[in-house]
Design a protein around this motif. Sequence first.
Motif, PDB file in Angstrom:
ATOM      1  N   GLU A  42      59.785 -59.829 -80.858  1.00  0.00           N
ATOM      2  CA  GLU A  42      58.473 -59.619 -80.835  1.00  0.00           C
ATOM      3  C   GLU A  42      57.402 -60.929 -80.750  1.00  0.00           C
ATOM      4  OE1 GLU A  42      57.264 -56.524 -80.937  1.00  0.00           O
ATOM      5  OE2 GLU A  42      58.487 -56.107 -82.516  1.00  0.00           O
ATOM      6  N   HIS A  43      56.390 -60.524 -79.887  1.00  0.00           N
ATOM      7  CA  HIS A  43      55.450 -61.679 -79.679  1.00  0.00           C
ATOM      8  C   HIS A  43      56.063 -62.741 -78.774  1.00  0.00           C
ATOM      9  CE1 HIS A  43      51.917 -60.430 -82.131  1.00  0.00           C
ATOM     10  NE2 HIS A  43      52.740 -60.049 -82.855  1.00  0.00           N
ATOM     11  N   ASP A  45      56.781 -61.790 -75.503  1.00  0.00           N
ATOM     12  CA  ASP A  45      56.407 -61.338 -74.063  1.00  0.00           C
ATOM     13  C   ASP A  45      55.601 -62.216 -73.394  1.00  0.00           C
ATOM     14  OD1 ASP A  45      54.235 -60.355 -75.558  1.00  0.00           O
ATOM     15  OD2 ASP A  45      54.370 -58.427 -74.362  1.00  0.00           O
ATOM     16  N   ASP A 175      54.628 -53.266 -73.816  1.00  0.00           N
ATOM     17  CA  ASP A 175      54.362 -51.994 -74.065  1.00  0.00           C
ATOM     18  C   ASP A 175      54.173 -51.259 -72.689  1.00  0.00           C
ATOM     19  OD1 ASP A 175      53.779 -53.020 -76.476  1.00  0.00           O
ATOM     20  OD2 ASP A 175      51.838 -52.703 -76.377  1.00  0.00           O
ATOM     21  N   TYR A 227      45.701 -61.344 -83.125  1.00  0.00           N
ATOM     22  CA  TYR A 227      46.787 -61.375 -82.079  1.00  0.00           C
ATOM     23  C   TYR A 227      46.462 -62.494 -80.953  1.00  0.00           C
ATOM     24  CZ  TYR A 227      49.412 -59.671 -78.123  1.00  0.00           C
ATOM     25  OH  TYR A 227      50.410 -59.470 -77.160  1.00  0.00           O
TER      26      TYR A 227
HETATM   27  C1  GLA Z   1      51.687 -55.648 -79.099  1.00  0.00           C
HETATM   28  C2  GLA Z   1      51.323 -55.944 -77.462  1.00  0.00           C
HETATM   29  C3  GLA Z   1      52.892 -56.534 -76.815  1.00  0.00           C
HETATM   30  C4  GLA Z   1      53.577 -57.542 -77.781  1.00  0.00           C
HETATM   31  C5  GLA Z   1      53.425 -57.073 -78.933  1.00  0.00           C
HETATM   32  C6  GLA Z   1      54.288 -57.991 -79.941  1.00  0.00           C
HETATM   33  O1  GLA Z   1      52.371 -54.507 -78.971  1.00  0.00           O
HETATM   34  O2  GLA Z   1      50.534 -55.183 -76.749  1.00  0.00           O
HETATM   35  O3  GLA Z   1      52.205 -56.908 -75.882  1.00  0.00           O
HETATM   36  O4  GLA Z   1      52.993 -58.717 -77.626  1.00  0.00           O
HETATM   37  O5  GLA Z   1      52.332 -56.579 -79.732  1.00  0.00           O
HETATM   38  O6  GLA Z   1      55.726 -58.123 -79.481  1.00  0.00           O
END
Ligand code: GLA
Length: 380
Positions: A42-43, A45, A175, A227
């Motif tokens: 998570e986070h 990418d 995503d 974010y």
């Molecule tokens: C959201 C963003 C993704 C990713 C996640 C965290 O879903 O759209 O690109 O950064 O948060 O992993």
Amino acid sequence: MPTPDLHAVELAETAAQAFRDAFGAEPEGLWAAPGRVNLIGEHTDYNEGFVMPFALPYYAAAAVAKAETWAFHSTYGEGDTVRADSLDGVEGWAAYIAGVAWAMNESGYPVAPAHIAVNSDVPHGAGLSSSAALECATLIALADLYGHEIDRAEAARIAQKAENEYVGAPTGVLDQSASLLCTEGNVMFLDCRDFSREQVPFDLAAEGLVMLVIDTQAPHRHVDGEYGARRADCEEAARRLGVPFLRDAPRDATLEDDRLNRRTRHILTENDRVLATVDILKRGTVSGIGDLLTASHVSLRDDYEVSSVELDSAVDAALGAGALGARMTGGGFGGSAIALVESTAAAKVEAAVLEAAAERGLPTPRVFVARAAAGAHRVS
Ligand code: GLA
């Protein structure tokens, strides 16, 4: 063409009917793209690290035909039609669709106007990628209609461009990659640096397990600002460490700034947890990944600070009732958690999660069982 997912077919048929009602004509084809959960990673990418999503059997379906001008119809709520003379400045839900057409034009895959009707059952605002599903269904539809063969990894980048530059949300590529590249029955191990990937079998039933998704139904709170702030922290930490992305930082990297230090530690340890998860899954034991899921949550809560009282409540209650592992999934600040659970304990875990939310006066979560479904595909 692979056999379309049956549920996607149902959704697409409703989209087709909505198309006929809104535009008085037949669509030229039907396409569907799923939402996702991220198992772990998570986070990472936007730090060019590792992610591990699987597609959910919830889809955005699009019924599409070439037309003289742009028009977008959604079955959402009362049904809504947005007409546009150009792709400039389309807003609201239709921006995700118009943005994809714009991004395709910008990326050397020109498209002309179309009529597009969409119907989606990806839970909205639940952190399960309802917007990416909409983008990806639109993208594969327009690519087919206008005769473009687009590699799916490149398609993910184009859909991300739509979200970043047209909609204005500074998200990574997780995503859209999940929606376009995941395959049924598998979880996808993806390196966001070069899009190298591997489909890893994810057979929960064989081990008597289920994966619960817990949509906390928590209202959104300044998600975009937070974010973006995390992304900025990562960029600043990478700059201070003299590496292009935090993915490249040495394992023992430390910074004087406590906050940046914790952000860095999350990214480094999370990438390691993804690799460890892949290892365990390849040895054929899903039950062995529980502690990694929980460790990911703790890191996101304490070092990355993207959890919320609703997510923590769900994770703690699930673990307390015997889940093998649990964590928030997606961007955080509300949205959904996942819990890996023995099938026989699923009802008990769900009850505990609901009870914990009620005790704390939180919204009542919606709990469902996830299955690794098919990625984006043409339905007919
Ligand atoms: C959201 C963003 C993704 C990713 C996640 C965290 O879903 O759209 O690109 O950064 O948060 O992993």
